[in-house]
Design a protein around this motif. Structure first.
Motif, short mmCIF file in Angstrom:
data_model
loop_
_atom_site.label_atom_id
_atom_site.label_comp_id
_atom_site.label_asym_id
_atom_site.label_seq_id
_atom_site.Cartn_x
_atom_site.Cartn_y
_atom_site.Cartn_z
N GLN A 361 71.79 52.08 -14.79
CA GLN A 361 71.08 50.86 -15.14
C GLN A 361 72.03 49.73 -15.56
O GLN A 361 71.83 48.57 -15.18
CB GLN A 361 70.07 51.14 -16.26
CG GLN A 361 69.15 49.96 -16.58
CD GLN A 361 68.34 49.49 -15.38
OE1 GLN A 361 67.76 50.29 -14.65
NE2 GLN A 361 68.32 48.18 -15.13
N LEU A 364 73.51 48.34 -12.56
CA LEU A 364 72.49 47.57 -11.83
C LEU A 364 72.36 46.18 -12.44
O LEU A 364 72.27 45.16 -11.72
CB LEU A 364 71.16 48.32 -11.85
CG LEU A 364 69.94 47.63 -11.21
CD1 LEU A 364 70.22 47.18 -9.79
CD2 LEU A 364 68.72 48.55 -11.23
N ASN A 365 72.35 46.11 -13.78
CA ASN A 365 72.25 44.81 -14.44
C ASN A 365 73.41 43.91 -14.03
O ASN A 365 73.23 42.72 -13.75
CB ASN A 365 72.22 44.97 -15.96
CG ASN A 365 70.93 45.61 -16.44
OD1 ASN A 365 69.93 45.64 -15.70
ND2 ASN A 365 70.94 46.13 -17.66
N MET A 368 73.14 42.61 -10.45
CA MET A 368 72.26 41.44 -10.31
C MET A 368 73.06 40.15 -10.56
O MET A 368 72.85 39.13 -9.91
CB MET A 368 71.10 41.53 -11.32
CG MET A 368 70.13 42.68 -11.08
SD MET A 368 69.02 42.45 -9.66
CE MET A 368 67.87 41.23 -10.33
N GLN A 369 73.99 40.22 -11.51
CA GLN A 369 74.84 39.07 -11.83
C GLN A 369 75.81 38.78 -10.67
O GLN A 369 76.00 37.63 -10.26
CB GLN A 369 75.62 39.37 -13.12
CG GLN A 369 76.50 38.24 -13.62
CD GLN A 369 75.66 37.07 -14.11
OE1 GLN A 369 74.75 37.24 -14.91
NE2 GLN A 369 75.94 35.87 -13.60
N PRO A 385 67.36 48.18 -5.56
CA PRO A 385 66.69 47.89 -6.85
C PRO A 385 66.68 49.05 -7.84
O PRO A 385 66.25 48.86 -8.97
CB PRO A 385 65.28 47.50 -6.43
CG PRO A 385 65.07 48.14 -5.10
CD PRO A 385 66.40 48.20 -4.44
#
Lengths: 442, 442
Positions: A361, A364-365, A368-369, A385
């Motif tokens: 996770q 993943l965060n 996204m950046q 996702p």
């Protein structure tokens, strides 16, 4: 309100199609190419509604056509009365209706193009659909033959850009009318052209027999012979036809128009085979001058573009005496030609360039950046996702043929770098965001 | 076969529209902007047929929706039987049908967008049409909240590019369900949200009265009071709701989802006002998680984009348990917003840059050559097709707002130059073809 659970095996009406991502990319490539050429010639796009009043459509396509109109059931109390609306059958009649309805707002000569679906209740078969796109371009409000010459240039440029080798067949309704006139069979125009059309397939003798059968006199058939045995270059053929039709004013006019068009195209250096073709007899019910048809040279598929000059398209809606000329590009057949000839360029595919995959996770965060920065630099980027099994994420990239995958695990996150994998070569490298932009854009 | 002369005053069915050149340019600008953003996020375009089987459409939009379906009369012998086909009413149900029908070919999570017209037999009124375009973007096959975050980024980027100031309203169906649960009125979800929705307009006391009227107990209404008086930042509101809903698992889940979405968007630096809005209750019949709505800040026009998370869209077609999330851009309202705010850029107009006008046939022939060279250099050029009165040719350029006119008379032809006129300033200059390219491109 989707809360019922009706079990239905889903399908679509026969003769209709879904277009998936790759078909859409190819179709958009064709339409975008055509639109770019239209724009260079100052044609402007319009759109008309899918539904027209039934009175606009009826009687415009012959008895057969009336039967092939899709009619919309009236709503409410009038449901059982005769339908008041139908789906458009082509783009020509809605265009004529548009020109008459909006004539006060338009500048003539009016140059428009239109790319929209049309619907016909035809029996579906290979290559024939009940919903298909038409792509029409017309100039209306001038009888200048320079418009014909421009359309020839547009055909040249569209197929040059698409990379498809084609030949343009050219005829003129006035020449056909002149032939009918000089052989004394003015009322037999359609019979004559139908028979001539078979010349290549069945030969002169059989054509002569058919002409007799269709009610031409022996004398008329005799007079036809020089027409049937025409040979040589376009100029030579036109010169001979000119002599044969010297007694017909209409015929002479047709020869003269064709000469003007051919000479102007030649003077411009139009690089497109153009063939004078007296067997070309499409649209004789409405074309009044030049008739065009384009055939692919390396694909057996029939006509892929066609059109002609009409002197009275808007007369049916009460505006007589407005001459125009137009052509229509057959998107479905062009699609098949490009596929068969392997002419779709790689650059047409505007799919995802890079997929970011992650191990957890937090990764993943951060992904996204990273994706946000890469998109700001103009890249087309997806983030898988969920930080699920790497095999599943890589399989997704593989199946979608995404050329680059960025892998982000704990080490990459700590280093603020991405393991960039080239899916074609299998090579991978730990690099910064800026280096990703360079690699993917290379 | 356009040979009859039926005099008809042409018009189009009520609730439908023709789009002329300027409307099309503006609409293309909006759609092209949106499509470019979708592409950056790896969404691929699909298209489905205008006609769907009536069984695909019926029962999906409630009783009212069924009445608003346009039905297609069967052709041939079945004309008087119940229609088997209807026009699509939205893009959501065809998308669900598409996903189920093509599930073997698709990669999940499946990311698609779709821009096509839909038809509804609604009573036409200002801003409501019987044919209008929808523009939908969805991710299906994952319940990751990163998809919600991506959609928020897409909203941010689309309106940033269009230059329109907007606010995104966010809610979650699970929060609404949690409220209904903790006040002991689980069966009154719709009544509660309908009443809450009026809070701004009618005030707390009137809302309380309406809740009683709708069958809530005095106790339930009492328990609602902290919800109705929420204030502060999104975080503060969420913290309070979290406390109030601590007894409801669904409610806690809704709060948690909303916190995750808001925190992720904030961490990415999303530059878009986002407001937690419990009065947002669109699509409660199918949305199961996040609910979105976008409003323009400077134009009074209602919602211009909306959507949400649905957990069972494809269940109606026999494929349960596939979660997705999507939003829809309202093209007609966005069109009006940009017009009111004067936000259409000049560069959107891809009309003719230069019109060549001539004094005679020889000049016209040369103008065709000049136009050919200018187009090869990338300019958008028209040649006035007849060497008629200069006043008429100039009037045409004027009316079409063509910025440059090239005048070619005998002197220009002899010198192989063009008198180039700047239509805004009125200045003119005799220059070469190469200099035209420089001037027009400047």
């Amino acid at each position: 309100m989707i809360d019922d659970y009706i079990m239905t095996k889903p399908s679509i009406p026969k003769g209709t199609r879904d277009f998936g991502a790759i078909e859409m990319a190819r179709r958009n490539y064709i339409f975008d190419t055509i639109k770019a050429v239209f724009a260079q010639y100052g044609f402007q796009q319009i759109q008309t509604p899918a539904m027209e009043n039934i009175s606009t459509l009826m009687g415009k396509y012959g008895e057969e056509g009336d039967k092939l109109l899709f009619r919309i059931q009236n709503s409410g109390e009038k449901a059982n009365e005769a339908p008041e609306k139908g789906l458009r059958y082509d783009l020509t009649v809605p265009f004529a209706r548009y020109v008459v309805q909006h004539r006060e707002e338009l500048q003539f000569p009016f140059r428009r193009f239109q790319i929209q679906p049309v619907w016909r209740a035809d029996r579906p078969q290979k290559g024939r659909y009940r919903e298909f796109y038409q792509c029409d371009v017309d100039v209306i409000g001038t009888d200048s033959l320079m418009s014909e010459v421009e359309l020839i240039q547009i055909v040249e440029e569209v197929y040059r850009r698409l990379g498809l080798r084609v030949c343009l067949h050219l005829n003129n309704r006035k020449i056909l009318a002149g032939i009918a006139e000089v052989i004394g069979a003015e009322d037999k125009l359609i019979d004559i052209t139908t028979a001539i059309d078979k010349l290549d397939k069945i030969g002169t003798e059989a054509v002569n027999a058919e002409l007799i059968e269709r009610g031409l006199s022996a004398e008329a058939v005799e007079k036809m012979q020089p027409i049937l045995s025409l040979s040589g270059s376009n100029e030579e053929k036109l010169a001979k036809i000119g002599q044969l039709l010297s007694a017909s004013e209409t015929g002479r006019k047709g020869v003269e128009e064709t000469q003007t068009i051919l000479q102007a195209a030649a003077a411009l250096g139009v690089n497109l085979p153009v063939e004078l073709d007296l067997t070309l007899a499409r649209g004789l019910n409405y074309y009044t001058g030049a008739i065009f048809e384009v055939k692919a040279l390396d694909v057996q598929i029939g006509s892929i573009t066609g059109g002609g000059r009409y002197d009275n398209l808007t007369g049916i809606f009460g505006l007589p005496g407005v001459s125009g000329v137009g052509i229509s590009f057959g998107a479905d057949r062009i699609y098949d030609c490009l596929l068969e000839q392997n002419l779709y360029p790689e650059s047409m595919l505007t799919g995802t360039q890079l997929l970011l995959t992650t191990f957890g996770q937090e990764e993943l965060n951060w992904a996204m950046q990273v994706a946000r920065e890469l998109r700001q630099a103009g890249l087309r980027v997806e983030v898988y996702p969920e930080p699920c099994k790497m095999k599943r994420q890589m399989g997704y990239a593989d199946a979608k043929q995404i050329p680059w995958v960025g892998i982000i695990g704990g080490d990459e996150l700590a280093a603020k770098k991405v393991m960039l994998k080239n899916m074609a070569s299998g090579e991978q490298e730990l690099i910064s965001i800026e280096d990703i932009i360079r690699s993917v854009n290379r």
